[in-house]
Scaffold this motif. Structure first.
Motif, short mmCIF file in Angstrom:
data_model
loop_
_atom_site.label_atom_id
_atom_site.label_comp_id
_atom_site.label_asym_id
_atom_site.label_seq_id
_atom_site.Cartn_x
_atom_site.Cartn_y
_atom_site.Cartn_z
N SER A 358 -14.15 17.23 -6.72
CA SER A 358 -14.57 18.23 -5.65
C SER A 358 -15.17 19.24 -6.13
O SER A 358 -16.34 19.69 -5.76
N LYS A 359 -14.65 19.86 -7.04
CA LYS A 359 -15.16 21.16 -7.67
C LYS A 359 -16.37 20.93 -8.29
O LYS A 359 -17.53 21.62 -8.25
N ALA A 360 -16.62 19.90 -9.22
CA ALA A 360 -17.88 19.56 -9.66
C ALA A 360 -18.90 19.34 -8.83
O ALA A 360 -20.20 19.73 -9.04
N VAL A 361 -18.76 18.65 -7.77
CA VAL A 361 -19.74 18.02 -6.79
C VAL A 361 -19.98 19.50 -6.05
O VAL A 361 -21.21 19.66 -5.85
N ASN A 362 -19.03 20.53 -5.68
CA ASN A 362 -19.52 21.48 -4.90
C ASN A 362 -20.28 22.71 -5.85
O ASN A 362 -21.32 23.23 -5.18
#
Length: 536
Positions: A358-362
């Protein structure tokens, strides 16, 4: 990967060839020129549903042909759609259904637009993506192996329970079958042995008499062997005067040796013939018993033995049902314990990977200037009865447009441009683990301009390092980053009908197109700006 596309009579396209490159291919053109027709053609070829409205007015049928590379294999596919709605397809020259096109090519192409059923938007695919991204293959394989073992143990338990519930009539029949066959007690292969041996014992006298007569024909005084030797000696003597007879003499001599061998074998056979009346009776009685079993449960002895095994299973299931049931229940307990252990390991790995994904996508959403937008990978445990090969928990990518808003499934994002940019961010993060070779983006630039357009172009360029990316765009910032640039334009054919043209632009032609996208004209200022963007 899509290597080449030939489109005929799809919407406004009369006849066009589209050859995207390995990296970033952009398609530009004025509104209404027919860019969506190109996307419609790709959809047809990869097995999307279509209706007769896709056929160009005045044409009997639309035809799309494409060459793809699926792994190391070259695949040539074609789809025809007639004006009355009939569809036909081929793959490498062989007839293919729409489902076959979807299975062969649809799995390599992702159509990323507001109205597409994208691979990424299907929750069933999210666990696969997370596991691939997190490299959880070992945990997933261990879980699936344990799940299969638990299923097998449960199925065995059910069969034991069913066997224990056998009706009295069924049990009585099984006991009769077991007793009747065990009375004869046939062993594996015995029937075939007796079947081969019995004719020899039944005709022992005839066989011995015939063997003795044959022996005498060969070895008695004045019989074959003596005559052949005499003829060989005569020819050998004659060969002193005519050498051509030497070969014939030698052949007869060899024949005499062969006759000696045959005579010896026939004599041995004659002397070894078994004339035991008791053995004959035993074999006949045994064969009669076998035939009785075959009449009941044949037509082969293998069927009789199979029937015995089935009956023994039923009887054992009842007679030893308590012990068998206890063992089966214990096996289920052990398998379930091992499954829970594997499930916990998989969930632990997924729960550790989900926030990082999720962090990488955000981070990518931040690059796209999407404000407080956020993608959250949710991992939720499932009841044991709902565990599948996908895992003991559900994995779904959720989305909220800004902080404080309710998380919603990714598929419920309303804006076409918004959904395309979220998908773009996810695709960049998935990178090389994404099985889709070709990504086609439509409306990814909806409502985008200024610095966001530059960031969008950067992200698309990054994605094109791991995928073949095709983008329909209105943004000059994206167009100048392309490795290959196509322009869609509208013209009129010889019949005065509007048609769409599709051309690769390079050099000055590309400068003019970028200038048009920047300012709507090709003034000196816009041309200079276009050259500046292309030079960066």
């Amino acid at each position: 990967m899509l290597d080449e596309l030939h489109v005929q009579n799809v919407a406004l396209i009369e006849d066009a060839v589209f050859s995207p490159c390995d990296g970033l291919t952009v398609v530009t053109g004025e509104t209404g020129a027919g860019k969506t027709a190109l996307l419609s053609a790709i959809k047809l070829l990869v097995g999307e549903r279509a209706d007769s409205s896709a056929v160009r007015d005045g044409s009997d049928a639309a035809r799309v042909e494409g060459r793809f590379f699926v792994g190391d294999e070259e695949v040539v596919a074609e789809r025809r759609l007639t004006s009355d709605g009939r569809s036909r397809g081929t793959i490498n020259g062989d007839m293919a259904t729409v489902k076959m096109l979807a299975a062969t090519l649809g799995s390599t192409v992702d159509l990323c637009g507001q109205h597409e059923h994208q691979h990424l938007l299907k929750p069933a695919n999210h666990a696969v993506m997370l596991d691939a991204w997190a490299k959880d293959e070992a945990e997933l394989a261990a879980y699936r192996k344990a799940l299969a073992a638990a299923k097998e143990a449960q199925e065995h338990l059910e069969s034991v329970r069913q066997a224990g519930k056998a009706s009295s009539a069924m049990l009585e029949e099984a006991r009769f079958v077991l007793a009747r066959i065990d009375e004869v007690d046939p062993r594996e292969g015995e029937y075939e042995e007796i079947e081969e041996r019995l004719p020899r014992v039944e005709h022992a006298e005839e066989l011995a008499s015939s063997a003795d007569q044959a022996y005498r024909c060969i070895s008695a005084d004045g019989a074959a062997l003596e005559l052949v030797r005499e003829a060989a000696a005569l020819l050998d003597d004659m060969a002193e005067y005519d050498e051509s007879l030497r070969s014939s003499a030698g052949s007869l001599q060899e024949a005499s040796y062969l006759l000696e061998d045959v005579a010896r074998d026939v004599r041995r056979y004659r002397d070894g013939v078994d004339r035991d009346p008791e053995l004959l009776q035993q074999l006949q009685e045994r064969m009669g018993a076998f035939h009785g079993l075959i009449r009941l449960w044949g037509p082969r002895m293998e069927d009789v033995l199979a029937k015995r095994a089935e009956a023994a299973e039923i009887v054992a299931g009842v007679d030893d049902s308590h012990n068998r049931l206890k063992e089966a229940e214990q096996a289920v307990e052990v398998a379930e314990a091992q499954l829970r252990e594997a499930a916990e390991a998989l969930d632990k790995a997924r729960n550790a990977a989900a926030p990082n994904f999720s962090k990488a996508v955000n981070v990518q959403l931040g690059r796209l200037k999407m404000g407080g937008a956020e993608v959250v990978c949710q991992v939720a445990p499932l009841e044991r009865s709902k565990w599948t090969a996908s895992g003991p928990s559900s994995v779904e990518f959720m989305y909220r447009a800004s902080e404080g808003m309710t998380l919603r499934p990714l598929a419920r994002i309303a804006s076409g441009g918004e959904i395309s940019r979220v998908m773009l961010a996810c695709k960049v993060v998935l990178g090389e683990v994404d099985a889709r070779d070709t990504l086609v983006f439509d409306e990814v630039d909806a409502g985008v301009g200024g610095s966001v357009a530059v960031s969008l172009a950067d992200v698309l360029a990054d994605l094109a390092k791991t995928h073949q990316v095709i983008v329909v765009t209105h943004l000059p910032q994206v167009a100048v980053r392309a490795d290959r640039h196509f322009v869609v334009s509208k013209s009129q054919n010889a019949d005065g009908m509007n048609v769409t043209l599709l051309d690769v632009v390079e050099g000055d032609d590309r400068v003019f197109e970028v200038a048009r996208m920047l300012a709507g004209d090709t003034s000196a200022a816009s041309l200079a700006h276009a050259r500046e963007l292309l030079a960066d």
